[in-house]
Design an enzyme around this catalytic site. Structure first.
Site, PDB file in Angstrom:
ATOM      1  N   GLU A 104      -2.650   2.248   2.244  1.00 19.98           N
ATOM      2  CA  GLU A 104      -1.916   2.377   3.509  1.00 19.98           C
ATOM      3  C   GLU A 104      -2.804   2.179   4.734  1.00 19.98           C
ATOM      4  OE1 GLU A 104       1.954   4.650   3.375  1.00 19.98           O
ATOM      5  OE2 GLU A 104       0.446   6.147   2.823  1.00 19.98           O
ATOM      6  N   HIS A 123      -3.107   9.745   9.232  1.00 17.04           N
ATOM      7  CA  HIS A 123      -1.880   9.723   8.434  1.00 17.04           C
ATOM      8  C   HIS A 123      -1.961  10.798   7.361  1.00 17.04           C
ATOM      9  CE1 HIS A 123       1.412   8.626   5.902  1.00 17.04           C
ATOM     10  NE2 HIS A 123       0.610   8.334   4.887  1.00 17.04           N
ATOM     11  N   HIS A 125       0.792  13.844   4.873  1.00 14.75           N
ATOM     12  CA  HIS A 125       2.116  14.197   4.347  1.00 14.75           C
ATOM     13  C   HIS A 125       2.379  15.698   4.474  1.00 14.75           C
ATOM     14  CE1 HIS A 125       0.625  10.887   1.415  1.00 14.75           C
ATOM     15  NE2 HIS A 125       1.159  10.308   2.464  1.00 14.75           N
ATOM     16  N   HIS A 196       8.286  10.599   3.766  1.00 12.53           N
ATOM     17  CA  HIS A 196       6.888  10.253   3.517  1.00 12.53           C
ATOM     18  C   HIS A 196       5.916  11.171   4.260  1.00 12.53           C
ATOM     19  CE1 HIS A 196       3.771   6.749   3.175  1.00 12.53           C
ATOM     20  NE2 HIS A 196       3.201   7.926   3.135  1.00 12.53           N
TER      21      HIS A 196
HETATM   22 ZN   LIG Z   1       1.150   8.201   2.931  1.00 12.75          ZN
END
Ligand SMILES: [Zn+2]
Length: 265
Positions: A104, A123, A125, A196
């Site tokens: 990602e 980033h 979760h 996500h």
């Molecule tokens: Zn992710």
């Protein structure tokens, strides 16, 4: 003639050799500082429950605005200086580095390419964040610490951008999806990804970490408050003013969080 040909080949070879991250750190103190701060930020994000075995943080190369640094594909808590790779704004690894990269990385290339005001992207979760993306309830600032959320974080719906099949694996796995995520983020600094996680951005590593930690705390507080009754959010004016004030003080929690992770090593 043959000798001249060999000299030309040699010069071309030297020009083609890009400096590795390690070499750039030796040559440029700003790069050294950025990479070392990036490593500490990885550990802080894990310590603060913003990431777990998954999640990542990048920083734009201070010596080249068209590249950025990001760890190879390892858990944030174990990232070391040697793990840091360099990428271009299409998410392509540079310097002949063939190590496995995060799938990602396009979250980072997409936002850093489209937002020159952002130099660091995170980033993850974190679970308190997820419910907002799932329900469409807007994540809004309930206190001064997360004032940067402004009028609320937008929600990225991958089904609107995935081609040809909208049923994806939910990953931002190419440049087009990275660009789409950045477009949904717009001019804000936080975007939710339905089913996500989240992506956060700031002009510095320290501020990106600060915003991420307090956006997650905001998510928990807001969920609790919504159970109790009508929530009074910061007005847009309060959000703008308190963002200005609180973000002048981010050195304080950064010092605390850095000391915590150094003690635990
Ligand atoms: Zn992710």
């Amino acid at each position: 003639m043959k000798r001249l040909f060999m000299v030309v080949i040699f010069i071309v070879a030297i020009q083609a050799h890009a400096a590795s991250v390690q070499e750039q750190m030796e040559q440029n103190p700003a790069v050294k500082l950025a990479v070392e701060e990036l490593v500490i930020a990885n550990h802080i994000l894990y310590d603060q429950n913003a990431v777990d075995g998954y999640g990542h943080i990048s920083v734009r190369n201070p010596a080249n605005p068209n590249t950025f640094f990001l760890a190879r594909s390892v858990a944030p808590s174990v990232v070391k200086v040697e793990d840091i790779m360099e990428f271009d704004m299409d998410g392509k690894a540079l310097n002949g580095d063939t190590r496995v990269a995060y799938g990602e990385r396009f979250i980072h290339s997409g936002i850093l390419k489209n937002r020159p005001d952002i130099n660091s992207v995170i980033h993850g979760h974190a679970s308190p964040i997820l419910s907002y993306g799932l329900t469409g309830v807007t994540l809004k600032p309930v206190y001064h610490m997360s004032a940067f959320l402004g009028e609320g974080a937008p929600i990225f719906e991958i089904r609107n951008f995935a081609k040809p099949n909208p049923d994806t694996d939910m990953f931002i796995s190419n440049s087009d999806l990275g660009d789409a995520l950045s477009q949904t983020m717009g001019l804000q600094y936080f975007v939710l990804m339905r089913g996500h996680g989240y992506a956060a951005g700031a002009d510095s590593i320290k501020k990106a970490v600060f915003r991420t930690v307090y956006a997650i705390q905001n998510a928990s507080i807001q969920a609790e408050a919504m159970k109790m009754g009508q929530v009074q959010y910061l007005t847009p004016g309060e959000a703008a003013t308190s963002k200005e004030t609180i973000e002048k003080t981010i050195g304080r929690p950064w010092q605390l969080w850095t000391e915590r992770v150094k003690k635990s090593q």
